[in-house]
Design an enzyme around this catalytic site. Structure first.
Site, PDB file in Angstrom:
ATOM      1  N   HIS A 282      -0.454   9.377  77.734  1.00 44.82           N
ATOM      2  CA  HIS A 282       0.750   9.016  76.647  1.00 44.82           C
ATOM      3  C   HIS A 282       1.321  10.443  76.579  1.00 44.82           C
ATOM      4  O   HIS A 282       1.958  10.779  75.471  1.00 44.82           O
ATOM      5  CB  HIS A 282       0.072   8.771  75.219  1.00 44.82           C
TER       6      HIS A 282
ATOM      7  N   ASP B  87      -6.637   8.578  73.460  1.00 44.68           N
ATOM      8  CA  ASP B  87      -6.718   7.000  73.530  1.00 44.68           C
ATOM      9  C   ASP B  87      -6.232   6.686  74.890  1.00 44.68           C
ATOM     10  O   ASP B  87      -5.456   7.037  75.483  1.00 44.68           O
ATOM     11  CB  ASP B  87      -6.081   6.591  72.380  1.00 44.68           C
ATOM     12  N   GLU B  88      -6.684   5.275  75.117  1.00 45.80           N
ATOM     13  CA  GLU B  88      -6.250   4.409  76.418  1.00 45.80           C
ATOM     14  C   GLU B  88      -6.367   5.407  77.640  1.00 45.80           C
ATOM     15  O   GLU B  88      -5.531   5.625  78.341  1.00 45.80           O
ATOM     16  CB  GLU B  88      -4.942   4.029  76.201  1.00 45.80           C
ATOM     17  N   THR B  89      -7.755   6.161  77.832  1.00 48.38           N
ATOM     18  CA  THR B  89      -7.711   6.890  79.053  1.00 48.38           C
ATOM     19  C   THR B  89      -8.701   6.266  79.952  1.00 48.38           C
ATOM     20  O   THR B  89      -9.517   6.927  80.673  1.00 48.38           O
ATOM     21  CB  THR B  89      -8.315   8.253  78.478  1.00 48.38           C
TER      22      THR B  89
END
Length: 429
Positions: free
Chosen positions: A290, A354-356
């Protein structure tokens, strides 16, 4: 009371005749409140029932036929010498002055004083000793909020705010009366951390909109604001040592719309505004994913040394990944986090995670191991999303807050729902 002030007047009784046909006593765990068959507390038609406060208080008892009317010559009293009591009193006075049109001066409350009006006292006869707990007593002559800490006073003010007529939220003078149902509320939160998140990374919001959001969550005793300042679509906080972050990364948003950023003065204003309402701001600098806005701003942050084009999609950018093995990545984060820490009085700096799912365990351990040290070097504690939990230190950090954020955000949007009453951080059976 100051020597120059006149003694408190005797207030006429506001005890009214009961028009009740039947009284229903509802008992749920430690919650007790009285209502009439017509949906109003007995003898006080038009007041807000004490049992409808959100989040649901621990214990409520209604004094039938009793109400408090705020009058033009009333004052708000705060424990003498207490900065916390004065801050809560000033906030309450600021909330009430516009809609009521009353002066509502804030006066010091000396030991032994027993004035009429609204009284905020730290310590004393407070029966609720749990952190951020408070006792609210309402009779015909006064409203009294007692607590042992600053958070408790602000929680008591938030409850009183809900018990006043809804027109108290208007920013213009309205006709009274300003009546509050008599009785007692004893309350304390189940959870010390009660958070809401605001994502200004994807869609920028100006300061006035952020303040409106803060006012909303303060009403429901949320005490932490997770401010998502950076994402693939935009960088929203000015960093003096890396000015292109806002010159380039701050111009875009989802769909190419709603770009913008906060100056450091803007950010400080937001933090102070939140603090004046009992809310701590937790700023987030997202990573290691991100990060597309940062990678579009500075070529050297990219693995190949080439700057990305700005990203305006809604979903996560597939290219917004920081190079976890480059030294410049951590020099960059050290500078950014250092400036942000200087502007942030709260204990936490959020560092993403997040979202890794595309990251290996070794990459996650490397990134969060180094960023944790940076955060702590600048006197703060790290705070991150749940995917990072396995790479975060076991002590001195917060991770996995996603569910708490969602639950409380649902409370703000659906204030009267059962979800809100169950999950918004109050003690319940």
């Amino acid at each position: 009371m100051n020597a120059s002030e006149s003694p408190p007047r005797r207030r006429r009784s506001r005890r009214t005749k009961s028009m009740v046909v039947a009284v229903v006593l509802a008992v749920t765990g430690s919650l007790v409140y009285a209502t009439t068959s017509q949906g109003h507390p007995s003898g006080t038609e038009g007041t807000v029932p004490l049992g409808t406060v959100v989040p649901q208080p621990v214990k409520v008892s209604t004094d039938e036929g009793v109400a408090f009317d705020l009058e033009a010559d009333d004052a708000i009293y705060a424990s003498q010498g207490s900065a916390s009591a004065k801050a809560a009193a000033e906030f309450l006075a600021g909330l009430l002055r516009k809609p009521t049109g009353y002066a509502l001066p804030v006066r010091s409350l000396s030991a032994g004083d027993d004035p009429e009006g609204i009284v905020l006292s730290l310590g004393g006869k407070n029966a609720v000793t749990k952190k951020e707990g408070y006792q609210l007593d309402i009779d015909s002559g006064s409203v009294r909020i007692r607590a042992d800490d600053r958070g408790g006073l602000f929680n008591g003010v938030a409850t009183l705010r809900q018990l006043l007529p809804v027109k108290v939220e208007r920013q213009q003078k309205m006709a009274g009366p300003w009546r509050v149902q008599g009785g007692r509320i004893s309350d304390a939160p189940r959870y010390g951390y009660r958070g809401a998140m605001l994502d200004v990374g994807r869609h920028f919001m100006p300061v006035k909109n952020v303040k409106k959001y803060i006012d909303t969550i303060a009403r429901y005793k949320v005490n932490n604001l997770h401010l998502h300042l950076t994402d693939d679509q935009g960088w929203r906080i000015a960093v003096k040592s890396w000015p292109k972050l806002t010159e380039i990364g701050g111009k875009t948003g989802v769909g190419g719309m709603l770009g913008g950023y906060f100056t450091q003065a803007d950010y400080k204003d937001i933090v102070q505004y939140a603090a004046a309402r009992g809310i701590t701001v937790i700023p987030e600098i997202d990573g290691p994913n991100h990060a597309h806005a940062a990678l579009a701003s500075y070529a050297e942050l990219n693995c190949d040394g080439k700057a990305l084009e700005p990203y305006t999609g809604f979903a996560q950018s597939p290219d917004g990944n920081l190079c976890v093995d480059k030294d410049i990545t951590y020099k960059f984060l050290d500078d950014v986090i250092g400036e942000l820490a200087d502007l942030t009085p709260g204990p936490y700096i959020a560092i993403g995670g997040d979202e890794t799912q595309n990251r290996s365990k070794a990459e996650m351990d490397t990134y969060f191991g180094k960023v944790n040290k940076i955060v702590k070097k600048h006197g703060k504690k790290p705070y991150s999303w749940m995917e990072s939990a396995g790479s975060m230190p076991k002590k001195g950090s917060l991770s996995g807050r996603f569910l708490a954020v969602v639950a409380t955000r649902g409370c703000v949007d659906q204030a009267a729902s059962s979800l809100c009453r169950r999950s918004a951080g109050v003690s319940q059976p």
